[in-house]
Design a protein around this motif. Structure first.
Motif, mmCIF file in Angstrom:
data_model
loop_
_atom_site.group_PDB
_atom_site.id
_atom_site.type_symbol
_atom_site.label_atom_id
_atom_site.label_comp_id
_atom_site.label_asym_id
_atom_site.label_seq_id
_atom_site.Cartn_x
_atom_site.Cartn_y
_atom_site.Cartn_z
ATOM 1 N N GLN A 355 0.896 -1.035 -0.041
ATOM 2 C CA GLN A 355 0.158 -0.014 0.364
ATOM 3 C C GLN A 355 1.016 1.184 -0.552
ATOM 4 N N VAL A 356 2.458 1.544 0.465
ATOM 5 C CA VAL A 356 2.866 2.520 0.583
ATOM 6 C C VAL A 356 4.021 2.154 -0.857
ATOM 7 N N ILE A 357 4.385 1.336 -0.791
ATOM 8 C CA ILE A 357 5.320 1.155 -2.573
ATOM 9 C C ILE A 357 4.363 1.265 -3.706
ATOM 10 N N LYS A 358 3.380 1.072 -4.012
ATOM 11 C CA LYS A 358 2.347 0.499 -4.792
ATOM 12 C C LYS A 358 3.009 0.331 -6.065
ATOM 13 N N PRO A 359 3.772 -0.682 -6.137
ATOM 14 C CA PRO A 359 4.090 -1.925 -7.232
ATOM 15 C C PRO A 359 3.937 -1.658 -8.346
ATOM 16 N N HIS A 360 4.275 -1.794 -9.697
ATOM 17 C CA HIS A 360 3.463 -1.891 -10.492
ATOM 18 C C HIS A 360 2.952 -3.158 -11.430
ATOM 19 N N GLY A 361 4.784 -4.546 -10.638
ATOM 20 C CA GLY A 361 4.093 -6.007 -10.800
ATOM 21 C C GLY A 361 4.778 -6.234 -9.670
ATOM 22 N N LEU A 362 4.294 -7.615 -9.633
ATOM 23 C CA LEU A 362 4.196 -8.398 -7.965
ATOM 24 C C LEU A 362 5.040 -9.554 -8.361
ATOM 25 N N LEU A 363 5.762 -9.969 -7.837
ATOM 26 C CA LEU A 363 5.785 -11.329 -8.338
ATOM 27 C C LEU A 363 5.882 -12.208 -7.126
ATOM 28 N N LEU A 364 5.284 -13.644 -6.850
ATOM 29 C CA LEU A 364 4.772 -13.861 -5.974
ATOM 30 C C LEU A 364 4.733 -15.820 -5.710
ATOM 31 N N VAL A 365 4.003 -16.034 -5.117
ATOM 32 C CA VAL A 365 4.421 -18.180 -4.912
ATOM 33 C C VAL A 365 2.599 -17.791 -4.594
ATOM 34 N N PRO A 366 2.325 -19.314 -4.354
ATOM 35 C CA PRO A 366 1.155 -20.316 -4.760
ATOM 36 C C PRO A 366 0.122 -19.321 -3.044
ATOM 37 N N ARG A 367 1.234 -19.426 -2.505
ATOM 38 C CA ARG A 367 0.389 -19.515 -0.780
ATOM 39 C C ARG A 367 0.522 -17.516 -0.400
ATOM 40 N N ALA A 441 5.477 -23.514 -7.139
ATOM 41 C CA ALA A 441 4.870 -24.711 -6.837
ATOM 42 C C ALA A 441 3.254 -24.080 -7.720
ATOM 43 N N PRO A 442 3.026 -25.413 -7.520
ATOM 44 C CA PRO A 442 1.767 -25.611 -7.932
ATOM 45 C C PRO A 442 0.322 -24.719 -7.367
ATOM 46 N N ILE A 443 -0.830 -24.094 -8.691
ATOM 47 C CA ILE A 443 -1.585 -23.601 -7.895
ATOM 48 C C ILE A 443 -2.944 -23.689 -8.555
ATOM 49 N N SER A 444 -4.330 -23.652 -8.261
ATOM 50 C CA SER A 444 -5.254 -24.192 -8.912
ATOM 51 C C SER A 444 -5.381 -22.987 -10.194
ATOM 52 N N PRO A 445 -5.915 -23.348 -11.006
ATOM 53 C CA PRO A 445 -6.569 -23.077 -12.087
ATOM 54 C C PRO A 445 -7.669 -21.394 -11.550
ATOM 55 N N ASP A 446 -8.339 -22.455 -10.729
ATOM 56 C CA ASP A 446 -9.523 -21.758 -10.184
ATOM 57 C C ASP A 446 -8.830 -20.400 -9.509
ATOM 58 N N THR A 447 -7.895 -20.120 -8.498
ATOM 59 C CA THR A 447 -7.876 -19.579 -7.807
ATOM 60 C C THR A 447 -6.780 -18.362 -9.058
ATOM 61 N N ILE A 448 -6.710 -18.561 -9.925
ATOM 62 C CA ILE A 448 -5.788 -18.025 -11.500
ATOM 63 C C ILE A 448 -6.986 -17.415 -12.151
ATOM 64 N N LYS A 449 -8.207 -18.118 -11.989
ATOM 65 C CA LYS A 449 -9.532 -17.267 -12.722
ATOM 66 C C LYS A 449 -10.048 -16.352 -11.690
ATOM 67 N N PHE A 450 -10.142 -16.628 -10.467
ATOM 68 C CA PHE A 450 -10.676 -15.798 -9.440
ATOM 69 C C PHE A 450 -10.026 -14.380 -9.212
#
Length: 716
Positions: A355-367, A441-450
């Motif tokens: 909320q402070v940095i306001k990034p344009h891109g985020l690189l994350l993991v499934p959890r 790690a794997p991530i559910s396609p439904d998570t990505i869709k939502f």
């Protein structure tokens, strides 16, 4: 006269135009005709560049040292690294020129404190320090040990521009593994955060012979001066980071430019067996090739969304000790991004920082993404306390999912729904976010869709390993059918080796299946001081065997479906591949946040330890039983056999087309986060350490078998 003008702005124009704005150009893989061999599929390459693998962005940018120096020349007055100033609660940044000056001083200061130390390492290591840059002798090794912060990156850039090899320690390794890495590398110096000083002094006292070469600690923070005396008792000189910079400013040292073949880092991987980690040797060539991968994936997004010359904010959240974030941070530096680091060591502060940095891109993991999903669902489509909001967001998600599934690149634009998505993004601090990458790690396609739907933001799922310098494939940001990891990048070619004993063949319906093999400029050269493991992993033709089982579909996209060594036999003789089963459950049943599937050769069915998220599971309980349950009572409620039976049936129904009856789970034990790094049952990239997990959960697994199958009478 050079054939390639080296004017920074000319090079910057080339870097910005590695691919056109059309992301679809790099979104497919194609088989190369007549490249198959007995037992192996055809070789696949990216459709964008089928004739050759790309290695560099520009001939002059062939090392990380060169890419950083280019960034200073092209972006010198832009803001570079920033950290939170607690007194003002704002981020304070330094420019690229200021960081460049600091890395020169720090590199020179490291040489000064090592050469003028009353504690001396072995003659072999001392000779490497004294002769650095004067001969072709292998570099001494600097170790890094801290959470993400600017001093970590200043040290890393200092090492790369002076051809110093480095490695990283991290908390989840434990002291014995840290000792193994330090003694194996003969590292004479550790640059660490202040909270690590005491434990490192104790480590040297515990292993004085094994760590004879460790003579210097450099603290990124101010520290109690008594630790200087404590360090001396252990044979360690203890310095402050800023003090080393002052030494370097007074005693400058000429740079030692690396070549593409110069080793950049040794990244120790924590394997799934519990054995000592393997040190992956990664060169500057490997690293620069990873930047080509990043550029082809990201330039189109940034250009398309017209950030252009405006400052691009990046939040360095994932651990720098792992190669994924090393790739990300070097990409951010190359592009001249404004880079903010976490305000604390607690990952729970993720959204506060965003909320402070306001990034344009985020690189994350499934959890991280599944936790965001759970939070957003509880506040929107599962928010029965506010039926109007619930209705609106259900309509938004239904509309977006339908429109975004029509074809790759479909965003499902809608003036009203985009405004609604904008409110959600603003609440999260995602105002500027135009794309999210996910890996490890794997991530559910439904998570990505939502998440794509409710945030109206593209999400890419990727795949890579330490041995490939992180990512070698990634899906389109608006993939119409999430589930794959995308095609091979322009820097890597792939093929699969069939595995008949696991029933994976190159002529399988839907595409060749087998062990995924990689080759190209991103692939490592070998494991540090481990010729035996190197020979197992790399063949004479340069193919790296990943140990992952993949399917390559008709679009040339890679699906990770299993692990080569992870299979066992049940009492009735059926072979089980637990990782494949876990991936399918996680993909098909979004209520699961974690799962560890277990079987026994004396048993005829499988059981599992599963992780659930409180907010998501409360909605399921309400829907299926009509009950409202407090967070503190959820686990007791869910571990009731009657409730478990309903849940297991739902789990198994979700995987009906994909798993045989003997591959389905018959009983489960619930917890909120059963698989923890701190318990050593998973790797930092969230892979299950099966032998360790089996021992750790032995009592729980025994209890599940004693309780018996919840669905034995069911037809599976």
């Amino acid at each position: 006269m050079s054939l390639y003008p080296n004017d920074p702005q000319h090079i910057e124009a080339i870097v910005s135009a590695v691919v056109t704005e059309d992301e679809s150009l790099i979104s497919y893989g194609i088989p190369l005709p007549n490249t198959d061999q007995p037992g192996y599929s055809n070789i696949y390459r990216n459709k964008y560049s089928p004739d050759k693998l790309l290695e560099t962005i520009h001939p002059s940018l062939d090392t990380f040292a060169a890419t950083f120096k280019h960034s200073v020349a092209a972006h010198g007055d832009k803001l570079c690294f920033g950290s939170l100033d607690p007194s003002t609660n704002t981020y304070q940044y330094e420019t690229y020129k200021q960081i460049d000056n600091r890395r020169k001083n720090f590199a020179a200061g490291m040489f000064y404190v090592l050469k003028n130390n009353k504690f001396q390492p072995s003659p072999e290591v001392q000779q490497k320090i004294q002769n650095h840059g004067k001969t072709d002798e292998e570099s001494f090794i600097v170790s890094l040990f801290s959470h993400n912060r600017k001093e970590w990156c200043i040290t890393d850039v200092a090492c790369s521009t002076y051809s110093i090899l480095n490695t990283a320690l991290y908390d989840t390794l434990g002291p014995k593994t840290s000792e193994y890495i330090l003694s194996t590398t003969k590292s004479p110096i550790i640059v660490c955060s202040g909270d690590k000083l005491r434990s490192l002094i104790d480590l040297k006292l515990t292993y004085p012979t094994e760590l004879v070469n460790l003579t210097t600690l450099v603290s990124m923070d101010d520290f109690d001066s008594s630790l200087i005396g404590e360090g001396e008792k252990a044979g360690l000189a203890v310095h402050a980071f800023h003090q080393v910079e002052i030494f370097g400013k007074i005693n400058p040292v000429d740079e030692v430019p690396p070549t593409p073949q110069t080793p950049y880092s040794i990244s120790f991987t924590s394997g799934t067996t519990g054995a000592n980690p393997k040190g992956v040797i990664l060169s500057h060539k490997n690293g620069v090739a990873s930047l080509v991968f990043c550029l082809t994936k990201n330039n189109s997004r940034y250009n398309q969304d017209k950030i252009g010359d405006n400052p691009t904010n990046y939040y360095s959240f994932l651990p720098l000790a792992h190669i994924y974030e090393r790739m990300n941070i070097n990409f951010a530096l190359l592009r001249g991004f404004k880079i903010g680091f976490p305000s604390t060591t607690n990952p729970a502060n993720f959204l506060t920082d965003v909320q402070v940095i306001k990034p344009h891109g985020l690189l994350l993991v499934p959890r991280v993404l599944t936790k965001i999903e759970s939070t957003l669902k509880s506040q929107t489509i599962h928010n029965s306390e506010k039926p109007v909001l619930q209705y609106l967001f259900k309509k938004l998600v239904d509309y977006k999912v339908k429109e975004q599934s029509k074809h790759d690149g479909a965003r499902g634009e809608s003036f009203f729904y985009d405004k609604l998505s904008g409110l959600i993004r603003k609440k999260l601090g995602f105002d500027n976010v135009i794309s999210i990458g996910c890996g490890s790690a794997p991530i559910s396609p439904d998570t990505i869709k939502f998440l794509k739907a409710i945030l109206s933001v593209g999400i890419s799922q990727g795949y890579g390993l330490t041995e490939s310098f992180a990512g070698i494939c990634s899906t389109p940001s608006f993939d119409s059918n999430p589930g794959s990891c995308g095609p091979p990048s322009v820097t890597c070619e792939v093929r699969v080796r069939e595995i008949p004993e696991m029933n994976y063949h190159i002529n399988d319906e839907g595409g060749p299946r087998g062990e995924l093999q990689l080759r190209g400029p991103q692939i490592f050269s070998g494991y540090y001081k481990n010729a035996e493991e190197t020979a197992k992993a790399l063949d004479k033709d340069g193919w790296f065997s990943t140990g992952d089982v993949a399917k390559i579909d008709e679009l040339g996209r890679i699906h990770i479906i299993d692990r080569v060594k992870n299979f066992f036999k049940l009492a009735q003789g059926e072979y089980i591949s637990p990782e494949k089963i876990e991936n399918i459950y996680l993909s098909c049943f979004p209520l699961l946040s974690q799962i560890f599937v277990h079987g026994d050769s004396l048993q005829t069915y499988l059981v599992a330890i599963v992780g659930i998220e409180p907010e998501s599971i409360k909605g399921w309980i309400k829907k299926n039983f009509g009950d409202s349950v407090n967070d503190k009572d959820i686990l007791d409620y869910m571990n009731n056999p009657k409730v478990k039976t309903v849940f297991v049936k739902a789990m198994n129904k979700s995987v009906d087309p994909l798993l045989h009856g003997f591959e389905k789970v018959h009983n489960v034990l619930f917890d909120f986060e059963p698989l923890k790094l701190s318990d050593d049952v998973i790797t930092p990239t969230m892979k299950v350490k099966r032998p360790i997990a089996k021992r750790f959960f032995s009592k729980q697994l025994e209890a599940l078998y004693e309780e018996g199958s919840l669905i034995r009478s069911e037809k599976l």
